[in-house]
Design an enzyme around this catalytic site. Structure first.
Site, PDB file in Angstrom:
ATOM      1  N   HIS A 114      18.472 -28.047  14.061  1.00  0.00           N
ATOM      2  CA  HIS A 114      18.004 -26.715  13.669  1.00  0.00           C
ATOM      3  C   HIS A 114      17.566 -26.647  12.212  1.00  0.00           C
ATOM      4  O   HIS A 114      16.476 -26.159  11.898  1.00  0.00           O
ATOM      5  CB  HIS A 114      19.104 -25.691  13.939  1.00  0.00           C
ATOM      6  CG  HIS A 114      18.711 -24.291  13.576  1.00  0.00           C
ATOM      7  ND1 HIS A 114      17.780 -23.570  14.294  1.00  0.00           N
ATOM      8  CD2 HIS A 114      19.116 -23.481  12.555  1.00  0.00           C
ATOM      9  CE1 HIS A 114      17.633 -22.366  13.740  1.00  0.00           C
ATOM     10  NE2 HIS A 114      18.426 -22.289  12.693  1.00  0.00           N
ATOM     11  N   HIS A 135      11.872 -23.073  15.933  1.00  0.00           N
ATOM     12  CA  HIS A 135      12.424 -23.039  17.284  1.00  0.00           C
ATOM     13  C   HIS A 135      11.525 -23.784  18.272  1.00  0.00           C
ATOM     14  O   HIS A 135      12.007 -24.443  19.202  1.00  0.00           O
ATOM     15  CB  HIS A 135      12.623 -21.591  17.753  1.00  0.00           C
ATOM     16  CG  HIS A 135      13.850 -20.948  17.192  1.00  0.00           C
ATOM     17  ND1 HIS A 135      14.128 -19.604  17.354  1.00  0.00           N
ATOM     18  CD2 HIS A 135      14.883 -21.453  16.470  1.00  0.00           C
ATOM     19  CE1 HIS A 135      15.280 -19.321  16.760  1.00  0.00           C
ATOM     20  NE2 HIS A 135      15.743 -20.420  16.214  1.00  0.00           N
ATOM     21  N   GLU A 146      18.536  -5.956  13.749  1.00  0.00           N
ATOM     22  CA  GLU A 146      17.264  -6.652  13.565  1.00  0.00           C
ATOM     23  C   GLU A 146      16.066  -5.842  14.030  1.00  0.00           C
ATOM     24  O   GLU A 146      15.168  -6.341  14.705  1.00  0.00           O
ATOM     25  CB  GLU A 146      17.294  -8.013  14.287  1.00  0.00           C
ATOM     26  CG  GLU A 146      16.277  -8.993  13.714  1.00  0.00           C
ATOM     27  CD  GLU A 146      16.387 -10.384  14.327  1.00  0.00           C
ATOM     28  OE1 GLU A 146      15.369 -10.875  14.816  1.00  0.00           O
ATOM     29  OE2 GLU A 146      17.477 -10.971  14.296  1.00  0.00           O
ATOM     30  N   ASN A 163      14.547 -14.872   9.670  1.00  0.00           N
ATOM     31  CA  ASN A 163      13.896 -15.816  10.583  1.00  0.00           C
ATOM     32  C   ASN A 163      12.818 -16.655   9.904  1.00  0.00           C
ATOM     33  O   ASN A 163      12.036 -17.334  10.590  1.00  0.00           O
ATOM     34  CB  ASN A 163      13.295 -15.066  11.779  1.00  0.00           C
ATOM     35  CG  ASN A 163      14.361 -14.432  12.650  1.00  0.00           C
ATOM     36  OD1 ASN A 163      15.337 -15.076  13.018  1.00  0.00           O
ATOM     37  ND2 ASN A 163      14.195 -13.151  12.949  1.00  0.00           N
ATOM     38  N   LYS A 173      25.171 -12.172  15.499  1.00  0.00           N
ATOM     39  CA  LYS A 173      24.209 -12.560  16.519  1.00  0.00           C
ATOM     40  C   LYS A 173      24.787 -13.715  17.329  1.00  0.00           C
ATOM     41  O   LYS A 173      25.180 -14.734  16.764  1.00  0.00           O
ATOM     42  CB  LYS A 173      22.878 -12.980  15.890  1.00  0.00           C
ATOM     43  CG  LYS A 173      22.005 -11.797  15.496  1.00  0.00           C
ATOM     44  CD  LYS A 173      20.811 -12.223  14.672  1.00  0.00           C
ATOM     45  CE  LYS A 173      19.788 -12.975  15.485  1.00  0.00           C
ATOM     46  NZ  LYS A 173      18.562 -13.258  14.697  1.00  0.00           N
ATOM     47  N   ARG A 209      33.745  -6.820  28.869  1.00  0.00           N
ATOM     48  CA  ARG A 209      32.876  -5.972  28.033  1.00  0.00           C
ATOM     49  C   ARG A 209      33.232  -6.038  26.547  1.00  0.00           C
ATOM     50  O   ARG A 209      32.881  -5.155  25.779  1.00  0.00           O
ATOM     51  CB  ARG A 209      32.883  -4.517  28.519  1.00  0.00           C
ATOM     52  CG  ARG A 209      32.360  -4.355  29.942  1.00  0.00           C
ATOM     53  CD  ARG A 209      32.126  -2.905  30.292  1.00  0.00           C
ATOM     54  NE  ARG A 209      31.651  -2.787  31.664  1.00  0.00           N
ATOM     55  CZ  ARG A 209      32.438  -2.638  32.719  1.00  0.00           C
ATOM     56  NH1 ARG A 209      33.752  -2.567  32.558  1.00  0.00           N
ATOM     57  NH2 ARG A 209      31.934  -2.533  33.929  1.00  0.00           N
ATOM     58  N   GLU A 248      18.795 -24.195   6.078  1.00  0.00           N
ATOM     59  CA  GLU A 248      19.036 -22.749   6.065  1.00  0.00           C
ATOM     60  C   GLU A 248      19.287 -22.243   4.640  1.00  0.00           C
ATOM     61  O   GLU A 248      18.892 -21.127   4.291  1.00  0.00           O
ATOM     62  CB  GLU A 248      20.231 -22.392   6.961  1.00  0.00           C
ATOM     63  CG  GLU A 248      19.950 -22.472   8.446  1.00  0.00           C
ATOM     64  CD  GLU A 248      19.163 -21.272   8.972  1.00  0.00           C
ATOM     65  OE1 GLU A 248      18.781 -20.397   8.173  1.00  0.00           O
ATOM     66  OE2 GLU A 248      18.939 -21.207  10.196  1.00  0.00           O
TER      67      GLU A 248
END
Length: 355
Positions: free
Chosen positions: A265, A253, A238, A246, A147, A125, A189
């Site tokens: 990417h 994607h 988000e 994004n 993320k 966890r 990016e």
């Protein structure tokens, strides 16, 4: 002397942490980890491209400082970022009897960071982890913000969790071993950040394209990380403004998935930005001159602006996009040179952006 200039950016998230950008930092990794995490068991997760360059030295540094270290290396590439590889990693962690007090180090690019971060988020966890990005794309984007995810058959990054690292340690000298393709990948990016109200970055990239002026990379990384920090601090999970990150990704994607990840990417994001910008011009949301400036900037970084992937394939992937909510999807639309806005559209309306 190199290594003396250090930039430290604080991320005020649910787990606050620093992003340290410093040439030569990898050789002193324990100086940064020791104050956060005294002696414990450590697993270093890396891939087959990165491990031959850096794994042995990082492992030796950690062991010399008193840590007990094991490592897990998997085949490089986006195709490895899947459920089977993740479960194999977590099974290995359990076999090593790692506990909640132990530490994971993600040593590599975006795929390593995503996979290792998700393992750290879910094993027992949650255990602490450190991001050590060794690719330009990971340094400017994926290593920061918490993320983590792996890909499913239906689409990219569909199984994941939010899990902030306790430290991001970026040593720009690791970028020296990158092939040109990976520099271009990161530039996709970086250009994205220029359209998120960081217009000074666009001006810098216009005058000195990063692909040709690599000596400015530390400053560019810091600029992108600060831009992401400002957004993450407003919206860690988000639910609102973070979705701006994004830009170019909804179509990007889809291109990645339809190409079976042969289109990298950053390349896909560059194409996705152009496709969305072209749609914005058609919808009267963006000036045509801004579109041409965007295309020129992308081409100056040796990135593509078109794709052979069909509209049908891109839209099919969009239906499985994380930002899709039933009949609607949240998209990021560039509305001026350096600025973008969020917009909720139906999937039928999304299709009109690709007409």
């Amino acid at each position: 002397m190199k290594g003396t200039v250090m930039t430290r950016i604080h991320i005020n998230a649910s787990t606050p942490y620093d992003v340290v950008i410093e040439e030569g930092a990898l050789q002193r990794i324990t100086d940064y980890i020791k104050p956060l995490k005294p002696n414990c068991r450590v697993i270093i997760v890396s891939d087959s491209n990165v491990a031959p360059h850096y794994l042995d030295s990082v492992k030796a540094n950690m062991e010399h400082a008193g840590y007990t270290v094991c490592d897990y290396v998997f085949p490089a590439g986006e195709s490895s970022k899947n459920a089977h590889q993740l479960i194999d990693l977590v099974e290995y962690m359990a076999a090593q009897s790692l506990t909640r007090k132990d530490l994971l180090i993600a040593l590599g690019g975006g795929v390593v960071g995503d996979m290792a971060g998700f393992a750290a988020a879910t094993y027992l966890r949650g255990i602490d982890y450190v991001q050590v990005p060794t690719s330009l794309l990971a340094a400017v984007d994926s290593s920061v913000g918490g993320k983590t995810a792996v890909n499913l058959e239906a689409g990219k990054n569909l199984w994941g969790a939010f899990k902030q690292p306790i430290l991001v340690l970026c040593d720009p000298t690791t970028l020296n071993t990158l092939p040109d393709m990976e520099w271009k990948n990161g530039c996709g990016e970086i250009i994205k950040y220029g359209f998120l109200d960081v217009p000074g970055l666009l001006t810098q990239l216009e005058h000195k394209p990063l692909i040709k002026h690599r000596d400015s990379v530390s400053a560019v990384i810091a600029r992108c990380v600060q831009a992401k920090a400002d957004i993450v601090e407003q919206d860690e999970r988000e639910s609102g403004v973070r979705a701006l990150l994004n830009l170019g990704h909804t179509f990007g994607h889809g291109i990645e998935k339809a190409s079976h990840f042969e289109v990298h990417h950053g390349y896909a994001v560059a194409i996705g930005m152009v496709l969305m910008a072209q749609g914005a011009v058609k919808h009267g949301e963006l000036d045509a001159a801004a579109l041409e400036k965007l295309k020129a900037l992308i081409e100056a970084h040796d990135l593509p602006t078109t794709t052979t992937i069909t509209k049908k394939e891109i839209l099919a992937a969009a239906k499985h996009d994380k930002k899709s909510e039933g009949a609607t999807i949240k998209i990021v639309v560039p509305t001026s040179y350096g600025h973008s806005e969020l917009k909720v559209v139906t999937h039928e309306e999304l299709a009109t952006y690709l007409d």
